[in-house]
Design a protein around this motif. Structure first.
Motif, short mmCIF file in Angstrom:
data_model
loop_
_atom_site.label_atom_id
_atom_site.label_comp_id
_atom_site.label_asym_id
_atom_site.label_seq_id
_atom_site.Cartn_x
_atom_site.Cartn_y
_atom_site.Cartn_z
N PHE A 10 40.07 27.48 92.53
CA PHE A 10 39.89 26.71 91.30
C PHE A 10 38.54 25.99 91.32
O PHE A 10 37.80 25.97 90.32
N LEU A 11 38.18 25.40 92.44
CA LEU A 11 36.90 24.69 92.60
C LEU A 11 35.72 25.66 92.45
O LEU A 11 34.74 25.35 91.77
N LEU A 12 35.83 26.84 93.06
CA LEU A 12 34.76 27.84 92.93
C LEU A 12 34.61 28.32 91.49
O LEU A 12 33.50 28.53 91.01
N ASN A 13 35.72 28.48 90.79
CA ASN A 13 35.65 28.87 89.36
C ASN A 13 34.92 27.81 88.54
O ASN A 13 34.12 28.14 87.65
N ILE A 14 35.18 26.54 88.81
CA ILE A 14 34.51 25.45 88.08
C ILE A 14 33.01 25.48 88.38
O ILE A 14 32.18 25.34 87.46
N VAL A 15 32.63 25.68 89.64
CA VAL A 15 31.21 25.72 90.01
C VAL A 15 30.53 26.91 89.34
O VAL A 15 29.41 26.79 88.82
N ILE A 16 31.19 28.05 89.31
CA ILE A 16 30.60 29.24 88.69
C ILE A 16 30.45 29.03 87.18
O ILE A 16 29.43 29.39 86.60
N ILE A 17 31.42 28.44 86.53
CA ILE A 17 31.32 28.16 85.08
C ILE A 17 30.16 27.20 84.81
O ILE A 17 29.39 27.38 83.86
N PHE A 18 30.03 26.17 85.66
CA PHE A 18 28.93 25.23 85.52
C PHE A 18 27.58 25.94 85.68
O PHE A 18 26.64 25.71 84.92
N ALA A 19 27.46 26.84 86.66
CA ALA A 19 26.23 27.59 86.88
C ALA A 19 25.93 28.48 85.68
O ALA A 19 24.76 28.61 85.27
N ILE A 20 26.93 29.10 85.09
CA ILE A 20 26.73 29.95 83.91
C ILE A 20 26.22 29.12 82.74
O ILE A 20 25.30 29.53 82.02
N ILE A 21 26.76 27.93 82.56
CA ILE A 21 26.32 27.05 81.47
C ILE A 21 24.86 26.65 81.67
O ILE A 21 24.05 26.66 80.73
N VAL A 22 24.48 26.29 82.90
CA VAL A 22 23.10 25.90 83.19
C VAL A 22 22.14 27.06 82.92
O VAL A 22 21.08 26.89 82.30
#
Length: 168
Positions: A10-22
């Motif tokens: 779940f934490l990795l999914n949040i980090v990946i979504i944040f990276a995609i947004i950036v």
């Protein structure tokens, strides 16, 4: 153990979504800067084409003016006055305030190239070179560009340009 792996996932999914947004935001900034550049290029092209069009109009006016002059017995006579419409350019003002002797000397010599221009013409002959000599002398004496401009009654930019062109 499964809860830890689930939380880690779940934490990795949040980090990946944040990276995609950036990355998406950075891509949008790049696209916006490209659009700004295209807009600036089109504005520059419009400005340059306007300048060329204005130069063409001034050249046409000059040719009409030169064609309307009759030379008889070494004196100039105009066939008809040339009406001045539209914008007044710096060149027109300069020509209007040129001393009569310079204008007559230019017309008597046929208004041709530099070899036909008298020494008293100013700009291309002794006037510009003497101004340039005075500027260079003042510069050698250690005066700043501002001081030279004030002493000669010229613009600071004009002095800078004359010095730069003389170096080249």
């Amino acid at each position: 153990m499964t809860t830890i792996l689930l939380l880690l996932s779940f934490l990795l999914n949040i980090v990946i979504i944040f990276a995609i947004i950036v990355l998406y935001l950075r891509q949008n900034r790049l696209l916006q800067s490209e659009k700004k550049q295209e807009k600036m290029i089109s504005e520059f092209e419009e400005l340059f084409s306007g300048y060329l069009f204005e130069m063409k109009e001034e050249n046409d006016q000059f040719l009409k003016k030169m064609n309307s002059i009759d030379y008889k017995d070494g004196k100039k006579e105009t066939k008809e006055p040339v009406p001045k419409k539209g914008k007044v350019s710096y060149r027109m003002v300069q020509d209007a305030y040129a001393p009569k002797q310079q204008q007559e000397a230019l017309f008597e010599n046929g208004g041709g190239g530099e070899e036909n221009v008298p020494e008293s013409k100013g700009k291309n002959a002794a006037g510009e070179s003497s101004l340039l000599n005075r500027i260079q002398d003042l510069k050698r004496e250690g005066d700043s560009i501002d001081e030279i401009a004030k002493k000669l009654g010229k613009g600071k930019t004009e002095i800078e340009l004359l010095l730069k062109f003389q170096k080249n």
